[in-house]
Design an enzyme around this catalytic site. Structure first.
Site, PDB file in Angstrom:
ATOM      1  N   ALA A 215       0.843  -1.200   0.000  1.00 14.00           N
ATOM      2  CA  ALA A 215       0.000   0.000   0.000  1.00 14.00           C
ATOM      3  C   ALA A 215       0.873   1.242   0.000  1.00 14.00           C
ATOM      4  CB  ALA A 215      -0.904  -0.005   1.231  1.00 14.00           C
ATOM      5  N   ASN A 216       0.260   2.407   0.083  1.00 15.77           N
ATOM      6  CA  ASN A 216       1.022   3.649   0.219  1.00 15.77           C
ATOM      7  C   ASN A 216       0.301   4.575   1.197  1.00 15.77           C
ATOM      8  OD1 ASN A 216      -0.843   5.471  -1.303  1.00 15.77           O
ATOM      9  ND2 ASN A 216      -0.367   3.998  -2.928  1.00 15.77           N
ATOM     10  N   ARG A 217       0.884   5.744   1.413  1.00 16.95           N
ATOM     11  CA  ARG A 217       0.395   6.616   2.496  1.00 16.95           C
ATOM     12  C   ARG A 217      -0.774   7.516   2.116  1.00 16.95           C
ATOM     13  NH1 ARG A 217       3.987   6.208   6.507  1.00 16.95           N
ATOM     14  NH2 ARG A 217       6.098   5.582   5.932  1.00 16.95           N
TER      15      ARG A 217
END
Ligand code: CTP
Length: 406
Positions: A215-217
């Site tokens: 995932a990412n932020r």
């Protein structure tokens, strides 16, 4: 007498079209309206207050700091003691003042103080009308609920130049006033009513196995704010969102997805649309073959290698699609060479605009509440100051409304 008993505050600003406002006053009074005129200093260069006063059978208000006028009605009462405020002609300058909330003369002060519907009949040179600054102001005013009549196309009185910018004819303005005051058309129509928008937002989750993912932020705050801003302007919005923890914005259709491929499919399924704004931080790679079962640690064995495969580029797909929306807008999350990388993305992905932002950890943009973007278009770029993500959304929605104006 279609306008019997209606009180119209008519603001005349300084343009050659001011001579037509004399005829407008006559037409309004013929229909039973009471007209209270306000003239800017510029307007008095084109028509005299004597003529305006005689035709309207009213005192003509010109000064913000006039003791008699203030004792008589005062600018706040002037702004409110009417059924409608009409600005005809409205110059580019007066529109700019209105869009920015200036109040440095009687006309602009009334326009800021009024709680009545305001109808604007712009009149200016075609180049001024199509200038990006005026387009932005128009969109801001439309988003503020200001109503417009005209301008028409035709030859300009002074320069002979042809194009859009000539003030609507007095009878057209009268018809617009009748529509507004007799309820023939709903008040507060939205500039994006009838337009379809697709917005992507949030991160994507790319599964490694049933319990783990890449995932990412991204928080989804900016994308959700843009979907909400477009909906506030009347657009029919489909928000395709990756997994986020923030609430759904009001008034939009939300399609929830996890993976980039699902996001692409949902976006393509939502076509056709007038505008697509791709804000999601789509994972560039997925795990080539996600495990069907949880990957177990095996004592003594090396950690499992992750073989990655490239995800579809959703913005690029839409930018080059057979049913490409009229406006395609993307973001560019960069940590260096923000403007150059943004422009390269614009070209590569077939977008009309890229909002490039510096997402280096020090900026706090990812996950934060504010954003600082550079708007990159085909014909130039513009830096927006740091502002709340909601404000970026409103500014972008206003730009979209201006670009999609008929
Ligand atoms: N985007 C997309 N699909 C992808 C990757 C990106 O739709 N698979 C969109 C994003 O929503 C954004 C724009 O493309 O509007 C740019 O995203 P960004 O992450 O900055 O660019 P990338 O294409 O991923 O390029 P790079 O990672 O090399 O900077």
């Amino acid at each position: 007498m279609t306008l019997s008993g209606k009180r119209i505050l008519l603001i005349i600003s300084g343009g050659i079209a001011a001579y037509k406002s004399l005829d407008l006053i006559r037409r309004l009074r013929e229909r039973g309206a009471e007209v209270r005129p306000v003239m800017t200093a510029g307007a008095q260069q084109f028509v005299t207050s004597l003529a305006v006063g005689a035709l309207s059978a009213s005192h003509v208000y010109t000064e913000l700091f006039s003791r008699e006028d203030e004792q008589d009605v005062g600018h706040i009462r002037l702004a409110r003691e009417c059924d409608l405020v009409v600005v005809a002609p409205a110059t580019a300058d007066l529109m700019a003042k209105m869009a920015n909330g200036h109040a440095d003369d009687l006309a602009s002060t009334i326009l800021l103080a009024t709680d009545r519907t305001v109808l604007v009949a712009p009149a200016m040179n075609p180049k001024m009308w199509t200038h990006p600054a005026t387009r932005r102001n128009r969109a801001t005013l439309a988003a503020d609920g200001i109503r417009f009549v005209g301008p028409a196309s035709g030859e300009m009185a002074e320069s002979g130049e042809a194009g859009e910018g000539r003030m609507a004819e007095p009878l057209e303005i009268v018809a617009a006033i009748e529509d507004l005051l007799t309820g023939a058309k709903p008040l507060g129509a939205k500039p994006l009513a009838g337009r379809k928008a697709i917005v992507t937002s949030g991160p994507t989750h790319e599964p490694i196995d049933p319990v783990r993912y890449i995932a990412n932020r991204s928080s989804g705050k900016q994308g959700h704010a843009i979907a909400a801003a477009l909906a506030r302007l009347g657009a029919d919005v489909t928000l395709v969102s990756g997994p986020v923890t923030i609430p759904d914005p009001a008034g939009v259709r939300v399609v929830r997805v996890e993976r980039a491929e699902e996001m692409r499919d949902a976006v393509v399924a939502a076509l056709p649309a007038d505008v697509a704004v791709m804000v999601a931080a789509v994972a560039d790679w997925r795990v080539a073959s996600a495990a069907g079962n949880k990957i177990k640690k095996r004592p003594g064995e090396a950690p499992p290698p992750l073989q990655l495969a490239e995800n579809p580029d959703i913005l690029k797909t839409i930018g080059h699609h057979a049913s490409r929306p009229k406006l395609v807008i993307g973001f560019a999350a960069e940590t260096e060479n923000v403007a150059e990388n943004g422009r390269a993305k614009l070209e590569r992905k077939g977008a009309d605009y890229i909002l490039a932002n510096d997402v280096s950890p020090a900026t706090g943009i990812m996950g934060g509440d504010s954003n600082r973007v550079k708007l990159i278009g085909r014909d130039g770029k513009e830096e927006w100051p740091e502002m709340a993500k909601d404000e970026v959304a409103d500014k972008l929605a206003a730009l979209i409304a201006a670009k999609l104006l008929p």
